[in-house]
Design a protein around this motif. Structure first.
Motif, PDB file in Angstrom:
ATOM      1  N   GLY A 373       0.809  -1.212   0.000  1.00  0.00           N
ATOM      2  CA  GLY A 373       0.000   0.000   0.000  1.00  0.00           C
ATOM      3  C   GLY A 373       0.842   1.262   0.000  1.00  0.00           C
ATOM      4  N   MET A 374       2.109   1.165  -0.375  1.00  0.00           N
ATOM      5  CA  MET A 374       2.999   2.325  -0.286  1.00  0.00           C
ATOM      6  C   MET A 374       3.485   2.772  -1.643  1.00  0.00           C
ATOM      7  N   ARG A 375       3.579   4.088  -1.787  1.00  0.00           N
ATOM      8  CA  ARG A 375       4.238   4.647  -2.964  1.00  0.00           C
ATOM      9  C   ARG A 375       5.393   5.535  -2.558  1.00  0.00           C
ATOM     10  N   ASN A 376       5.425   5.922  -1.295  1.00  0.00           N
ATOM     11  CA  ASN A 376       6.467   6.828  -0.836  1.00  0.00           C
ATOM     12  C   ASN A 376       7.726   6.033  -0.481  1.00  0.00           C
ATOM     13  N   LEU A 377       8.809   6.322  -1.217  1.00  0.00           N
ATOM     14  CA  LEU A 377      10.048   5.575  -1.000  1.00  0.00           C
ATOM     15  C   LEU A 377      10.566   5.746   0.421  1.00  0.00           C
ATOM     16  N   ASN A 378      10.327   6.916   1.020  1.00  0.00           N
ATOM     17  CA  ASN A 378      10.887   7.174   2.344  1.00  0.00           C
ATOM     18  C   ASN A 378      10.376   6.204   3.400  1.00  0.00           C
ATOM     19  N   ASP A 379       9.210   5.576   3.148  1.00  0.00           N
ATOM     20  CA  ASP A 379       8.672   4.631   4.125  1.00  0.00           C
ATOM     21  C   ASP A 379       9.148   3.204   3.877  1.00  0.00           C
ATOM     22  N   MET A 380       9.739   2.957   2.722  1.00  0.00           N
ATOM     23  CA  MET A 380      10.045   1.566   2.359  1.00  0.00           C
ATOM     24  C   MET A 380      11.396   1.146   2.921  1.00  0.00           C
ATOM     25  N   GLY A 381      11.819  -0.046   2.504  1.00  0.00           N
ATOM     26  CA  GLY A 381      13.114  -0.550   2.924  1.00  0.00           C
ATOM     27  C   GLY A 381      13.047  -2.046   3.111  1.00  0.00           C
ATOM     28  N   GLY A 382      14.067  -2.748   2.624  1.00  0.00           N
ATOM     29  CA  GLY A 382      14.158  -4.175   2.875  1.00  0.00           C
ATOM     30  C   GLY A 382      13.139  -5.039   2.160  1.00  0.00           C
ATOM     31  N   LEU A 383      12.535  -4.519   1.090  1.00  0.00           N
ATOM     32  CA  LEU A 383      11.501  -5.315   0.413  1.00  0.00           C
ATOM     33  C   LEU A 383      12.050  -6.574  -0.229  1.00  0.00           C
ATOM     34  N   ILE A 384      13.371  -6.615  -0.489  1.00  0.00           N
ATOM     35  CA  ILE A 384      13.931  -7.777  -1.191  1.00  0.00           C
ATOM     36  C   ILE A 384      13.717  -9.045  -0.354  1.00  0.00           C
ATOM     37  N   TYR A 457      16.273   1.544  -5.957  1.00  0.00           N
ATOM     38  CA  TYR A 457      16.428   0.143  -5.570  1.00  0.00           C
ATOM     39  C   TYR A 457      17.005   0.034  -4.161  1.00  0.00           C
ATOM     40  N   GLY A 458      17.986   0.871  -3.880  1.00  0.00           N
ATOM     41  CA  GLY A 458      18.619   0.802  -2.571  1.00  0.00           C
ATOM     42  C   GLY A 458      17.658   1.158  -1.453  1.00  0.00           C
ATOM     43  N   ILE A 459      16.809   2.157  -1.679  1.00  0.00           N
ATOM     44  CA  ILE A 459      15.896   2.593  -0.620  1.00  0.00           C
ATOM     45  C   ILE A 459      14.722   1.626  -0.488  1.00  0.00           C
ATOM     46  N   ALA A 460      14.158   1.213  -1.614  1.00  0.00           N
ATOM     47  CA  ALA A 460      12.931   0.410  -1.537  1.00  0.00           C
ATOM     48  C   ALA A 460      13.239  -1.044  -1.201  1.00  0.00           C
ATOM     49  N   ASP A 591      19.837   6.236   4.951  1.00  0.00           N
ATOM     50  CA  ASP A 591      19.511   7.264   3.970  1.00  0.00           C
ATOM     51  C   ASP A 591      18.052   7.158   3.568  1.00  0.00           C
ATOM     52  N   THR A 592      17.405   8.309   3.366  1.00  0.00           N
ATOM     53  CA  THR A 592      16.072   8.290   2.772  1.00  0.00           C
ATOM     54  C   THR A 592      16.187   8.717   1.319  1.00  0.00           C
ATOM     55  N   ALA A 593      15.060   8.633   0.618  1.00  0.00           N
ATOM     56  CA  ALA A 593      15.068   9.043  -0.787  1.00  0.00           C
ATOM     57  C   ALA A 593      15.433  10.514  -0.909  1.00  0.00           C
ATOM     58  N   ASP A 594      14.912  11.324   0.005  1.00  0.00           N
ATOM     59  CA  ASP A 594      15.215  12.754  -0.077  1.00  0.00           C
ATOM     60  C   ASP A 594      16.672  13.029   0.248  1.00  0.00           C
ATOM     61  N   ALA A 595      17.217  12.260   1.205  1.00  0.00           N
ATOM     62  CA  ALA A 595      18.628  12.446   1.528  1.00  0.00           C
ATOM     63  C   ALA A 595      19.486  12.068   0.332  1.00  0.00           C
ATOM     64  N   PHE A 596      19.083  11.033  -0.368  1.00  0.00           N
ATOM     65  CA  PHE A 596      19.881  10.588  -1.509  1.00  0.00           C
ATOM     66  C   PHE A 596      19.897  11.640  -2.615  1.00  0.00           C
ATOM     67  N   GLY A 597      18.794  12.388  -2.717  1.00  0.00           N
ATOM     68  CA  GLY A 597      18.753  13.424  -3.746  1.00  0.00           C
ATOM     69  C   GLY A 597      19.429  14.715  -3.329  1.00  0.00           C
ATOM     70  N   GLN A 598      19.858  14.796  -2.048  1.00  0.00           N
ATOM     71  CA  GLN A 598      20.378  16.065  -1.543  1.00  0.00           C
ATOM     72  C   GLN A 598      21.572  16.602  -2.335  1.00  0.00           C
ATOM     73  N   PRO A 599      22.575  15.762  -2.672  1.00  0.00           N
ATOM     74  CA  PRO A 599      23.686  16.327  -3.452  1.00  0.00           C
ATOM     75  C   PRO A 599      23.224  16.906  -4.785  1.00  0.00           C
ATOM     76  N   ILE A 600      22.222  16.276  -5.380  1.00  0.00           N
ATOM     77  CA  ILE A 600      21.727  16.774  -6.665  1.00  0.00           C
ATOM     78  C   ILE A 600      21.041  18.123  -6.473  1.00  0.00           C
ATOM     79  N   ARG A 601      20.255  18.238  -5.392  1.00  0.00           N
ATOM     80  CA  ARG A 601      19.619  19.522  -5.129  1.00  0.00           C
ATOM     81  C   ARG A 601      20.670  20.591  -4.875  1.00  0.00           C
ATOM     82  N   HIS A 602      21.777  20.170  -4.280  1.00  0.00           N
ATOM     83  CA  HIS A 602      22.858  21.108  -3.993  1.00  0.00           C
ATOM     84  C   HIS A 602      23.549  21.552  -5.283  1.00  0.00           C
TER      85      HIS A 602
END
Lengths: 678, 316
Positions: A373-384, A457-460, A591-602
Motif C-alpha cells: 500500500g505504499m508509494r512513498n520511497l521514504n517509508d520503504m526498505g528491505g523489500l527484497i 532500488y537501494g531505498i525500496a 539514507d532516505t530518498a530525499d537524503a539521496f537526492g540532496q547532493p543533486i539539489r545542492h
C-alpha cells in the motif's frame, strides 16, 4: 499467405477482438471472475497475435483497405507499412505482458469497477491499434481522441479523490491542446483540397514556410502527448493517479503512439522521399530533446513518490528518443541519409526498449503498492526479503533503464552515440560541433539515471524497513501473485532479448528506414551485422557483440567464484552489522530518498523551486520539511491559467442571464452578417 | 577474426593484468612513502594483504541479501572483462570488437552500480552515505570519461579502442591540441574514479570524508579481498587506457611474439612513471571538500568537451 490472414486483416481482427472483449465483459453484469479469468488473458493472447502480425508486416510491402464505416462519402482508410508494423509489434508484445499482469493485479477489485476498467482498458488498446492502422486524417483523429478519452477514464478510476480528478483534468486539457495542434497540422498539409487520406497529404506540394508551420504544429501536438518539456506537466500527475497496469500502458505504449505520429507526419507525410525534411527542424528537435532529457532525470532524482519518479523518467526517455529523431533530421536535411537512418533506428529502438523496461518498472511499482500500500520511497526498505521475485524483476528493469550493458537500454543509447559520432560528415561547422554536445547531454543523463535507480532500488528493496515492525506493513509484505509475476517475467525477458540480439531488430528497423526515406544503412554495416555482431557503420569503426559480452562477463564472474571456492576454506559467520563503535544505531538512520537526492539539489540548485523549513534552535518539537516544485508551473502554467481565467471572466460579462439580452445578441449578429457577408 | 595466436595473446594479457595489478598498487604506495619521507613498505605488500584476507573467516550481517554476496564477484568479473578490452600489451585482440569504448564505460558503470547497491544492502547509515557519494562522483566522471574517449574516437574515426590505438601509435608525430585537453580531463577522471586524492583518500576511514571505504565497510575476508583486487585491476586498467590513448608507442600487434618483450618493457617503464606521477600528485595535493568534487569533475567534463570542439575547429 495461405491459411494465415493478411497482416492488415489480422491486425484489424485483433483490434476487433479487443473491442469484443471490452463489451463482452459487461454482459454477465457484475461478474468480476469473467473479466479477470477471461477478458485480460484473452486480451493478452490477442496482443501476442498482434506482435506476430506486426513483425510480419515489416517484411511485406504496404497493404491498404477501405472500411465501409464512417461518414457518408468519408470511409475509413486503413494501411500497414513497415513503420506501422513495428509499432503494432510494440503495442502487441508490451500490452501482452501488461494484460497478464492486470489479470492478477485486479484480483481484489470490486466487480462493478472491474468490468468498467476492463471495458476502458480494452477500448484503450483497440484505439491505439486504430491510431497505428489509420490511413486518413479522419480515422486518425477519431482513434486519437478515443485513446485520449478511454485513458482519461482509466486515470480517474479512483475519482472520489479530488487530487485524482485534478490530475485527470490536467491530462485531458493538455491532450486536447495537442489534439488541436495535430488537427491544424493536418489542415495545413491538406491545403483545402477535400481529400484527407494520407496519400493525398503525402502528395501535397507545400511551400517551405507552410511545411515548417506543419512541422511545428505536429511537433507541438505530438510532443504534448509524448510529454516533452514544457508540456510534460500531466505525466507526473496522471501516471501516479492511474492503477499501475494503466500507468504501464500509458507510459510504455501510449506516449509511444505520439512518437509514431511524429515520425509518420514528419518523415512520411511532410518529408518522405521528396527530401523536404530540413536540418533546422532537426536542431529544434535536438534542443527540445536535450532539455527534456536533462530536466526529466534531474526532477526524477528529487522525487520520493515511486510512480511520480518513474513518470519523470518517461519524460527523460522521450527526450532521448527526440535526440535520435533530431539527429536523423539533421543528417537527412544535410543530405546524408545513411547517417540519418542510423539516428532514426536509434530513436525507434529506444522507443521499443523504453516501452519494455518502463512497462516492467511500473508493474514492479504496482506490485509494491499492491502488497504494502505504499508509494512513498521514504517509508520503504528491505523489500527484497519479503518480495524476492519482484525484486529480481525490478532489478532487471533498473539495470536496463540505467543503460548498462548487456541489457537493452544500453544498445539504443549506444546507437544514439554512434549516430552522434557520424557528425564528421556534416558540411556546416557549427552544427557539426554542436552534435557531440547533445551526445554529452545523453551521457550525463545516462549516468544520472544510474544514480536515480541506485536510489530507488537501494531505498525500496535493500536496507531495512525504516519504521519499527509494529507500525509498518513491510515485514508482512508478500511477493507478487503468479499472474503478476508472469507479466513481469515476460517484459524482463524482453529486456534480455532486445539487449542480446539487437541485430535482427536493427535489420527490421533498417527496413522501416528504407520505407520512409528510400535509404538504408551502408552496405558495410549490413554485411558486418551477423546475429553476433551489431555494426552500425562498418566493422573496425564500431561494433558491439552483446552475446559475447554477456557470455564473457558471466564466465569470468563464475570463474572467479569457482576459483575462490576451490582455494578457499569457505567458513562463514553471521553477525550484526558493524556499528562503527556506536551501538545506538536504528534503521531510521539509513539514507532516505530525499537524503539521496540532496547532493543533486545542492549541485543543480537553481533549476528547482525549493521550499525548505529548517527547525530553529529553540524548537521543542523540531520539524524539517522540504517541498520541491516544478518551475514550469510558475513561469508557464499558472500565468497561462490566470490569463485564461481573466479572459473568460471578461467574456462572462456578456452573459446576463436574461433572454432579451441573448435575443439582442442574435439580432446584432444577424445584422452584422447581413452587412458584411452578403 | 580470431586465430590461435590472437586468442593466446588475449588470455596472456587478461591473466597478466589480473596478476600484475596489485604490483602497481604496491609501487604507488612505495613511491608515496618515499615522497612522504616514510620508510617504504614492501613492493609485494598488496599480495600479502590479499593472501591474509583470503585466509580469514568471512562475516556477513544477518540481513545480507544475494546482492551483497554476489557483488564482489560481479565487480571482479567486470574489471577482469575491462582488462580484456583495453589493449595493454597488444592491439587487435580477438575480444576487442565485442566491446568498444562506450561498452567499456558501461562496464565501469555496471560495477559502480553494483557496489553502490551492495553498500545499501545492509542498511547502515555509512553504506547509504558511501553509495550516495560514489554515485555523485560517478555521474560527473562517467560523461567526462566518455567525452575524452570521443575526442580520440573523432581523431581516428572509430570507437574501437584497438583501432584508436593503432591509428594513434602509427601516425606521424604531431601535436593534437584536442588530445592535450583530453589528457588533462582524463587524468582528473582517473583520480576521481579510482578514489584518489583530491577526491577521495584511499587510506582514510574518517567518516566525514570517506567515499570508497564507506562503500565496502561491511565486507570482510574473501569478499573484501576480491573487491580490493578488483580496485587494483581498475587502477591498472585506467592507467593503461591513458597510456593507450596518449602514449601508445611500443604496443605489439596480436600474434606478433617477437614484439612482445619490447611491449612488456615499454609498458613496465610507462606504468612505473605513471605510478610515480600518481604518488607525486597524491603527495602534493590535499583532499577537496566533498562539494568541491562536482566542481573538479565538471571542470574535467568541460575540458573534455572543449577538447572535442578543438578537434573540429582545428580541423576546419
Amino acid at each position: 499467405m495461405g491459411v494465415l490472414p493478411s497482416p492488415l486483416a489480422g491486425s484489424l481482427l485483433v483490434a476487433g477482438v479487443w473491442l469484443v472483449v471490452a463489451v463482452a465483459g459487461l454482459i454477465p453484469a457484475g461478474n468480476a471472475a469473467i473479466a479477470r479469468r477471461f477478458a485480460f488473458p484473452l486480451g493478452a493472447l490477442a496482443g501476442v497475435a498482434l506482435a506476430a502480425l506486426g513483425l510480419q508486416t515489416v517484411w511485406l510491402p504496404p497493404q491498404t483497405m477501405t472500411l465501409p464505416l464512417g461518414l457518408p462519402d468519408l470511409p475509413f482508410h486503413l494501411r500497414v507499412d513497415p513503420l506501422a508494423g513495428f509499432f503494432l509489434m510494440l503495442l502487441g508484445s508490451v500490452s501482452a505482458g501488461i494484460s497478464v499482469y492486470a489479470a492478477g493485479y485486479f484480483r481484489e477489485e470490486r466487480s462493478g469497477r472491474l468490468t468498467l476498467i476492463s471495458l476502458q482498458y480494452h477500448v484503450f488498446l483497440a484505439s491505439m491499434a486504430f491510431v497505428l492502422l489509420a490511413d486518413d486524417a479522419y480515422l486518425f483523429m477519431v482513434a486519437w481522441e478515443t485513446m485520449a478519452l478511454s485513458s482519461y477514464f482509466l486515470v480517474i478510476t479512483d475519482h472520489h479523490l479530488p487530487a485524482i480528478r485534478r490530475a485527470g483534468f490536467l491530462y485531458l486539457l493538455i491532450a486536447h491542446l495537442g489534439a488541436i495542434a495535430i488537427l491544424l497540422c493536418f489542415g495545413v498539409l491538406h491545403g483545402g483540397r477535400g481529400d484527407y487520406t494520407f496519400d493525398a497529404l503525402r502528395a501535397a506540394q507545400l511551400q517551405p514556410e507552410w511545411a515548417s508551420v506543419a512541422f511545428l504544429l505536429a511537433f507541438f501536438g505530438f510532443g504534448a502527448k509524448a510529454g516533452m518539456i514544457p508540456l510534460h506537466a500531466w505525466l507526473p500527475e496522471a501516471h501516479p493517479a492511474a492503477p499501475s497496469p494503466v500507468s504501464a500502458l500509458m507510459s510504455g505504449i501510449m506516449i509511444k503512439t505520439a512518437i509514431y505520429g511524429m515520425v509518420r507526419v514528419i518523415f512520411d507525410l511532410i518529408g518522405g522521399m521528396s527530401g523536404n525534411v530540413r536540418w533546422e527542424w532537426g536542431m529544434v528537435v535536438l534542443v527540445v530533446g536535450a532539455g527534456t532529457t536533462l530536466f526529466g532525470v534531474l526532477y526524477a532524482l528529487v522525487q520520493h513518490d515511486l510512480k511520480r519518479l518513474l513518470a519523470y523518467h518517461s519524460v527523460e526517455n522521450i527526450g532521448i528518443i527526440l535526440l535520435g529523431l533530431g539527429m536523423a533530421m539533421v543528417f537527412i536535411g544535410f543530405g546524408h541519409p545513411a547517417a540519418g537512418v542510423l539516428g532514426l533506428i536509434a530513436a525507434l529502438y529506444h522507443t521499443l526498449n523504453h516501452a519494455v523496461f518502463k512497462g516492467l518498472l511500473f508493474l514492479g511499482a504496482g506490485s509494491i503498492l499492491h502488497s504494502t500500500g505504499m508509494r512513498n520511497l521514504n517509508d520503504m526498505g528491505g523489500l527484497i526479503r519479503g518480495m524476492p521475485k519482484t525484486a529480481f524483476y525490478f532489478l532487471i528493469g533498473a539495470l536496463a533503464i540505467s543503460a548498462l550493458p548487456p541489457l537493452n537500454g544500453f544498445v539504443s543509447e549506444w546507437l544514439t552515440f554512434q549516430a552522434a559520432l557520424q557528425a564528421t560528415v556534416l558540411q556546416n561547422g557549427v552544427v557539426r560541433s554542436l552534435l557531440p554536445l547533445f551526445a554529452a547531454t545523453l551521457a550525463l543523463a545516462g549516468a544520472l539515471t544510474a544514480m536515480c535507480f541506485v536510489k530507488v532500488y537501494g531505498i525500496a528493496f535493500l536496507g531495512r524497513p525504516r519504521e519499527p515492525a509494529h507500525r509498518s506493513p513491510l515485514p508482512h509484505a508478500g511477493d507478487a501473485g503468479p499472474m503478476e509475476r508472469y507479466g513481469m517475467a515476460w517484459l524482463a525477458a524482453g529486456c534480455f532479448v532486445l539487449g542480446l540480439f539487437p541485430t535482427s531488430f536493427l535489420l527490421m528497423l533498417n527496413r522501416v528506414g528504407v520505407s520512409l526515406t528510400g535509404h538504408g544503412l551502408s552496405d558495410d554495416a549490413l554485411i558486418g551485422s551477423g546475429w553476433l555482431w551489431l555494426v552500425p557503420t562498418a566493422m573496425g569503426q564500431a561494433s558491439y557483440s552483446p552475446v559475447i559480452f554477456f557470455v564473457v562477463i558471466v564466465a569470468v564472474t563464475l570463474l572467479a567464484f569457482l576459483l575462490v571456492r576451490r582455494f578457499y576454506h569457505g567458513r562463514v559467520r553471521f553477525s550484526d552489522p558493524w556499528d562503527c563503535g556506536y551501538p545506538e544505531q536504528t534503521p531510521r538512520m539509513q539514507d532516505t530518498a530525499d537524503a539521496f537526492g540532496q547532493p543533486i539539489r545542492h549541485v543543480f540548485g537553481p533549476i528547482y523551486r525549493m521550499d525548505r523549513r529548517l527547525p530553529g534552535p529553540e524548537d521543542t518539537e523540531p520539524r524539517y520539511s522540504l517541498k520541491v516544485d516544478d518551475r514550469h508551473w510558475y513561469w508557464l502554467y499558472l500565468p497561462v491559467a490566470r490569463a485564461a481565467e481573466f479572459v473568460s471572466s471578461k467574456i462572462a460579462l456578456l452573459q446576463q442571464g436574461r433572454i432579451s439580452i441573448y435575443l439582442l445578441y442574435s439580432f446584432i449578429t444577424l445584422i452584422a452578417l447581413l452587412v458584411f457577408v452578403r | 577474426m580470431s586465430s590461435a595466436p590472437g586468442i593466446a595473446f588475449q588470455i596472456l594479457q587478461s591473466v597478466f593484468v589480473v596478476l600484475a595489478a596489485p604490483l602497481l598498487v604496491g609501487w604507488v604506495n612505495q613511491c608515496r612513502a618515499w615522497l612522504q619521507n616514510r620508510s617504504a613498505p614492501s613492493l609485494l605488500l598488496p599480495y600479502y594483504t590479499l593472501a591474509k584476507l583470503f585466509n580469514k573467516d568471512a562475516v556477513f550481517a544477518h540481513d545480507a541479501s544475494p546482492i551483497f554476496r554476489w557483488t564482489p564477484y560481479v565487480l571482479f568479473g567486470c574489471m577482469w572483462l575491462a582488462a580484456g578490452i583495453v589493449p595493454v600489451l597488444a592491439t587487435g585482440l580477438p575480444f576487442a570488437p565485442a566491446a568498444d569504448i562506450i561498452a567499456l564505460v558501461g562496464v565501469f558503470a555496471l560495477a559502480r552500480m553494483f557496489s553502490a547497491l551492495a553498500a545499501m544492502d545492509i542498511g547502515t547509515s555509512f553504506g547509504g552515505l558511501g553509495a550516495r557519494r560514489e554515485m555523485l562522483i560517478g555521474f560527473l566522471a562517467e560523461p567526462a570519461m566518455l567525452m575524452t574517449l570521443f575526442t580520440a574516437a573523432f581523431i581516428s574515426g572509430s570507437t574501437q579502442l584497438t583501432t584508436i590505438v593503432d591509428t594513434l601509435a602509427h601516425r606521424e608525430f604531431a601535436l593534437y591540441p584536442s588530445l592535450a585537453f583530453a589528457a588533462v580531463a582524463f587524468l582528473m577522471v582517473l583520480l576521481a574514479e579510482n578514489a584518489r586524492i583530491p577526491i577521495d583518500n584511499p587510506t582514510t576511514h574518517l567518516e566525514l570524508t570517506m567515499v570508497h571505504e564507506a562503500l565496502i565497510l561491511e565486507y570482510s575476508a574473501r569478499h573484501l579481498a576480491l573487491i580490493e583486487w578488483a580496485v587494483a585491476i581498475k587502477l591498472f586498467a585506467y592507467m593503461t587506457i591513458g597510456i593507450a590513448l596518449f602514449a601508445p608507442w611500443g604496443i605489439a600487434d596480436a600474434g606478433d611474439w617477437s614484439a612482445l618483450p619490447y611491449a612488456f618493457a615499454a609498458l613496465a617503464g610507462k606504468l612505473a612513471l605513471a605510478g610515480a606521477g600518481l604518488a607525486l600528485i597524491e603527495t602534493l595535493l590535499a583532499k577537496l571538500r566533498l562539494f568541491l568534487a562536482p566542481e573538479f569533475l565538471s571542470t574535467a567534463f568541460l575540458l573534455a568537451v572543449l577538447g572535442m570542439l578543438t578537434h573540429f575547429l582545428v580541423k576546419g
